[in-house]
Write an enzyme that holds these catalytic residues in place. Sequence first.
Site, short mmCIF file in Angstrom:
data_model
loop_
_atom_site.label_atom_id
_atom_site.label_comp_id
_atom_site.label_asym_id
_atom_site.label_seq_id
_atom_site.Cartn_x
_atom_site.Cartn_y
_atom_site.Cartn_z
N HIS A 115 3.45 8.42 -1.53
CA HIS A 115 3.91 8.98 -2.78
C HIS A 115 2.49 9.15 -3.70
O HIS A 115 1.65 8.39 -3.55
CB HIS A 115 4.71 8.25 -3.59
N ASP A 117 2.35 9.74 -7.16
CA ASP A 117 2.16 9.24 -8.50
C ASP A 117 1.96 7.95 -8.48
O ASP A 117 2.21 6.87 -7.70
CB ASP A 117 3.79 9.64 -9.11
N ASP A 148 -1.80 1.61 -4.71
CA ASP A 148 -0.57 2.08 -4.73
C ASP A 148 -0.39 3.55 -5.16
O ASP A 148 -0.24 3.54 -6.43
CB ASP A 148 0.27 1.08 -5.61
N GLU A 182 7.94 8.85 -7.13
CA GLU A 182 8.37 7.42 -6.47
C GLU A 182 8.66 6.54 -7.20
O GLU A 182 9.56 5.62 -7.39
CB GLU A 182 7.46 7.05 -5.31
N GLU A 183 7.64 6.14 -8.51
CA GLU A 183 7.74 5.01 -9.23
C GLU A 183 9.04 4.77 -10.07
O GLU A 183 9.55 3.88 -10.66
CB GLU A 183 6.69 5.00 -9.99
N GLU A 206 2.74 2.23 2.21
CA GLU A 206 2.73 1.18 0.84
C GLU A 206 1.95 0.18 1.31
O GLU A 206 1.82 -0.40 2.21
CB GLU A 206 4.32 0.86 0.46
N HIS A 406 0.59 -2.88 -9.63
CA HIS A 406 0.77 -2.04 -11.28
C HIS A 406 -0.12 -3.03 -12.37
O HIS A 406 0.14 -3.15 -13.43
CB HIS A 406 2.21 -2.28 -11.48
ZN LIG Z 1 4.12 2.52 -4.02
#
Ligand SMILES: [Zn+2]
Length: 435
Positions: A115, A117, A148, A182-183, A206, A406
Amino acid sequence: MGQSRGLPPGDMAPGRSERVQRIMAAVDERRDELVAFVQELVRVPSVTGQEGEVQALVAARFRATGLETDVWEPDPAILAPYAEHVTMTDFAGRPNVVGRLPGTGGGRSLILNAHIDTVEPGDPARWTHPPFAAEVTDGRLYGRGACDMKTGLATHLFALAAVRAAGYAPRGDVTVQSTISEEDGGAGALAAVLRGYRADAAIITEPTQLAVVPAQGGSLMFRLHVPGWSAHACVRDEGVSAVEKFALLHRALLAFETRRNAEIAHPLYAPIANKVPINVGVVRAGSWPSSVPEWLEAEGRAGLVPGEELDAFRDRFLAEVEAAAATDPFLRDHPPRVEWFSGQFAPAEVPADGPLARLLLDAHQAVTGGTPPVEAVTYGADMRHFVVFGDTPCLMYGAGDVRLAHHADEHVELDELITSTKTIAVAIADWCGVD
Ligand SMILES: [Zn+2]
């Protein structure tokens, strides 16, 4: 490296050892170019909802590397029947980008998904390396999306490039996907599945710290409405505080979580202390400091492990809330209400000893000489869309630590990035077959 040592006999196919060497050398030769590409991706912010600019860069790169490139915005009408499995937002200006290398024929097909995003960078003051500078220091690359998972997309692209540069043409189709959203639930990956992108297997890079992850958790968002009875604070005993009633229900939910953890027997989840977290993330209540709150809304997220059904879990959750309410005279007559909202994400898994897990174990071992851990994760990811809706076995394996994902100073170790790229490249050749 001793890459032939420790390989199972079935993988001692003639020529494989030489092929692994050539593919690894091709990755090493491209190390600087690979790092530069991750930097280029990190420098274009792509917080969920704003993926357009970086996807233009990705599409140009896919075309330049000779992939048949498909760029499209997910169609809300096509996603509508699946609305509870993703977050339905506006997809205008936010295309998916998919690049396909048709196989020479006779091999198994493979999807390589990442992903594009990322989450918000948060407070820039908390970063010692600015979130979009993509600084490289001490063998680490820093930035939002570094682990990520812009690294994951670069991994796929350079793995495929290394296979081809080493002189091999995959027999099965290889499809590299850069998907959006995805998030907030994976509308991009689901849209790719619904567009017909299916294969004999899929790998998502991932950040797993090079563990093979064949099982992902599910998660359900809930909203708990708790009633109260208003009164002036000066006579607060004549009212009923929704905050105090919530405390009772919250304790019941945590006890439910504890019981679930004791019950769950899934072997891959055995090492995880909290397999099915129930987190209350938002609480709103009342309207005035000097009034007894007559309402409370709590929003939370409950986790599931593979094998659990969403409907059965929702029924059980409801029964837990009702049982707790039944112990309280006020809540018995004024029952709390449970609402399910936003993403309702199913758990998913593929066999931990199946052909896809074996593929990654063997490829990692050929590259490093060691055996990677096989683990489950408690978060939800796009792999469920491939497994549940695409009839495509899927697992996760990639560089980076999800614990950093994150946070401020998100980063990836460059050595891990190189190892994961080599592993994916060897896996492509092993799975698809090569000429
Ligand atoms: Zn991810």
